[in-house]
Design an enzyme around this catalytic site. Structure first.
Site, mmCIF file in Angstrom:
data_model
loop_
_atom_site.group_PDB
_atom_site.id
_atom_site.type_symbol
_atom_site.label_atom_id
_atom_site.label_comp_id
_atom_site.label_asym_id
_atom_site.label_seq_id
_atom_site.Cartn_x
_atom_site.Cartn_y
_atom_site.Cartn_z
ATOM 1 N N GLU A 156 1.522 -0.648 16.575
ATOM 2 C CA GLU A 156 0.644 0.498 16.341
ATOM 3 C C GLU A 156 -0.196 0.784 17.578
ATOM 4 O OE1 GLU A 156 -3.313 1.611 13.797
ATOM 5 O OE2 GLU A 156 -1.851 0.277 12.827
ATOM 6 N N HIS A 187 5.920 -4.821 8.653
ATOM 7 C CA HIS A 187 5.906 -6.198 9.135
ATOM 8 C C HIS A 187 6.018 -7.185 7.968
ATOM 9 C CE1 HIS A 187 3.955 -5.081 13.244
ATOM 10 N NE2 HIS A 187 5.273 -4.990 13.255
ATOM 11 N N CYS A 205 0.855 -1.186 0.000
ATOM 12 C CA CYS A 205 0.000 0.000 0.000
ATOM 13 C C CYS A 205 0.894 1.241 0.000
ATOM 14 C CB CYS A 205 -0.912 0.004 1.228
ATOM 15 S SG CYS A 205 -0.007 0.202 2.788
#
Length: 519
Positions: free
Chosen positions: A332, A247, A218
C-alpha cells in the site's frame, strides 16, 4: 504481621494413556510424559479395548490419549508418519469420539520435526488388508486401527486425543522382512511423542474465551476476493493477480486452487491476459505497464486506499510536501509513494520526524497508511505538529474504519484476558498491529496463521484468552481456533463488542452482475 498464605502449586492434570500392545506401552512409557501419568495396556482389538474403558475411568483422568501403531489409508501417509485423529469412527461410519484439539497437537508434533497428518481414524474388528483398505479410504478416513473407536467413550467429556504412527500403507504393505524394521521404527517415533503430549496435558484447563467484535474480514477484503471469484467465473482460469490479493495465505491458496495465478510483477503475465490489481493499490507506473502489455485490468484496490491515493495526487498537485506515515516495503505504501515519486516522503516513526527536510514548512501535509495502529500514528502526527506547526492532515481519517474497530475490540478483550491470540498472516499489517495494541496494553499476544501455530505452552496456567483476527483473515479460522481451545476443557465463549459493521463497497464495473442476475 502474618504473611500471606502460601498458595498451593496448580495440580498437573492427570493423563491416562491407552496403548493396545505391550511394546507400544513400553515405548510411550519411556517418553517424557507428565508425572503421574497412568499407562493402560488395553490389549489388541475392539473387544479388549472396550473392556479397558473401565480401567481408564477408574484412573480418574483429566485427559485421555490413545497411542500406538496403525495402517495408512491414503497416498499421502507414509510409514513413519504420525496421524492425529480429528475423530474416530467405526467401519459403518458411526462416530464414537471427536478430537477438537487435534490441530493443536499436530502443530506441536510438526515443530518437533515429525511428519504429521490430521483426519479421521477408523477402527475395525480385524486387520484390514487389500480391498478392505480401499473401501475404508473411500469413507474419508486416513488411517485404520482396531481400538481407538472403542476407547473413545471411556474419555467421556474429557479432552481426548488419538496419536498413531503409520507402519504400512496400501502401496507399502508389511512383509515379513519389513515387519520388524518398520515396527521398531514406529516404536521409536512413539518414544518421541512425549514432549507434545506433555504440553497438551499441561494446557488442559477450564477457560473463558473472549471473542473480539468486529474481527476477521472487512468490506474491502470481501470485495477484493469477490473480484477474483467473479473474474474466474467470467473469464475462466487462469486469471492473473499481481501480488497477493489480500495478505492472507489461506485466501491466496484457496483462490489459487480455483485457477487464480499470483505473480509478483506484470512481466510474468502473458500479453493480452486478464490481471487483477490487489486490494493494496498500485502506482500509476504499474497502470502504464499494463497498458503497454495490452492487459485487461480489473482493479480490486480498496476504496479507502484509493482515497489516500487521490489525496496524494491532490496535495502534491497544489505544491505541498506530502509526508506519508507508514511502513517501508508495504504494498500500500509503495503504491501511494508512486503517485508522485520524489514528492512524497515516508515517515515510519516519531523519531524519524527530526530528520525530515521540506522545501516549505508552511506547505506540509500528512497522509497515513490505512492499516496503522491508531495510537502509533497519533504519536507521529504529534511529532509532525511539533516540528511543522502549519502541517495539515486529510479531511477525514486515513486509517480505515475496520482497522480502528478491530484495534478497539482487541483493547476490549485485553482488558480481561491473560493472553490474546490474533489470527492473521505475518505480512498482514493490520493483523500485526492488533498484536502490538495488546502488548502495549500489557497483555501477552501472538499472531498465528491458523490454530496449528498456537504453541501449547502459551496456554499453561492461562484461564482467559482473547481471540481476534485481522481484516484479511477468514472467519472460519477463528471458528477453528475457538473449537480447538474449547476442546482443552470446559470453556465459556462470549463476545466483547465495540459495535457492528454494515459497510459494503460496489464491485468494479468489469465484474458486476447484470441486474437480471442479482438476487
Amino acid at each position: 504481621m502474618k504473611g500471606s498464605p502460601v498458595q498451593p502449586a496448580p495440580r498437573t492434570p492427570r493423563l491416562v494413556v491407552a496403548a493396545p500392545l505391550r511394546l507400544e506401552g513400553f515405548a510411550i512409557g519411556r517418553a517424557d510424559l507428565p508425572p503421574g501419568t497412568v499407562i493402560v495396556r488395553t490389549g489388541m482389538g475392539p473387544d479388549k479395548a472396550h473392556r479397558a474403558n473401565r480401567v481408564v475411568r477408574d484412573a480418574r483422568p483429566d485427559a485421555v490419549a490413545v497411542v500406538g501403531l496403525a495402517g495408512g489409508l491414503t497416498v499421502e501417509t507414509k510409514p513413519g508418519d504420525v496421524v492425529v485423529a480429528s475423530e474416530v469412527r467405526l467401519a459403518d461410519g458411526t462416530v464414537t469420539g471427536t478430537c477438537p484439539t487435534a490441530p493443536l497437537l499436530a502443530g506441536e508434533l510438526r515443530r518437533a520435526g515429525l511428519r504429521v497428518h490430521v483426519g479421521p481414524v477408523v477402527s475395525v474388528a480385524q486387520v484390514a488388508v487389500g480391498s478392505a483398505r480401499a473401501e475404508l479410504a473411500a469413507t474419508g478416513a486416513i488411517a485404520v486401527d482396531m481400538e481407538s473407536a472403542a476407547l473413545a467413550p471411556g474419555a467421556g467429556t474429557r479432552p481426548f486425543a488419538v496419536i498413531r504412527v503409520i507402519v504400512d500403507t496400501p502401496d507399502q504393505p508389511l512383509g515379513r522382512i519389513d515387519l520388524v524394521r518398520r515396527g521398531v521404527a514406529g516404536l521409536r517415533t512413539i518414544n518421541q511423542l512425549g514432549p507434545a503430549i506433555r504440553a497438551w496435558v499441561e494446557a488442559v484447563s477450564s477457560r473463558r474465551l473472549l471473542l473480539a467484535e468486529p474481527r476477521a474480514f472487512c468490506a474491502g477484503v470481501e470485495r477484493a476476493i469477490e473480484v477474483v471469484e467473479r473474474a474466474l467465473e467470467i473469464h475462466g482460469a487462469p486469471v492473473y493477480v499481481r501480488k497477493q490479493i489480500v495478505h492472507n495465505t489461506h485466501v491466496v491458496a484457496d483462490l489459487a486452487s480455483r485457477g487464480a495465478v499470483f505473480v509478483e510483477e506484470l512481466d510474468e503475465v502473458p500479453p493480452g491476459a486478464t490481471v487483477v490489481f490487489s486490494a493494496h493499490g498500485v502506482a500509476p507506473a504499474i497502470w502504464d505497464e499494463a497498458g503497454e502489455r495490452d492487459l485487461a485490468v480489473i482493479d480490486a484496490t480498496c476504496p479507502l486506499v484509493e482515497k489516500v491515493h487521490a489525496e496524494a495526487r491532490r496535495f502534491t498537485a497544489r505544491g505541498d510536501t506530502v509526508l506519508l506515515i507508514g511502513h517501508s516495503g508495504h504494498e500500500e505504501v509503495d503504491g501511494t509513494l508512486g503517485e508522485a515519486p520524489g514528492r512524497i516522503q515516508l515517515v515510519e516513526s516519531a523519531a524519524a520526524v527530526e530528520d525530515l527536510e521540506v522545501a516549505d514548512p508552511e506547505r506540509v501535509t500528512y497522509l497515513m497508511q490505512t492499516t496503522l495502529a491508531v495510537d502509533e500514528a497519533e504519536e507521529v502526527v504529534d511529532a509532525l505538529r511539533d516540528r511543522f506547526p502549519a502541517v495539515v492532515g486529510p479531511g477525514s481519517a486515513d486509517i480505515c474504519y475496520a482497522t480502528s474497530n478491530r484495534q478497539n475490540a482487541v483493547r476490549r478483550v485485553a482488558a480481561e484476558a491473560e493472553l490474546v491470540l490474533v489470527v492473521g498472516s505475518e505480512n498482514s499489517s493490520n493483523s500485526r498491529r492488533l498484536v502490538e495494541v495488546s502488548e502495549r496494553d500489557g497483555v501477552a499476544a501472538h499472531l498465528v496463521e491458523s490454530v496449528e501455530d498456537v504453541q501449547l505452552d502459551w496456554l499453561k496456567g492461562v484461564r482467559t484468552v482473547g481471540i481476534s483476527a485481522g481484516a484479511s483473515a477468514p472467519p472460519l479460522l477463528v471458528e477453528e481456533l475457538t473449537a480447538a481451545l474449547s476442546g482443552l476443557g470446559s470453556a465459556s465463549v462470549s463476545v466483547r463488542s465495540v459495535g457492528s459493521e454494515s459497510i459494503s463497497f460496489h464491485l468494479p464495473k468489469e465484474v458486476r452482475r447484470p441486474l437480471s442476475e442479482r438476487r
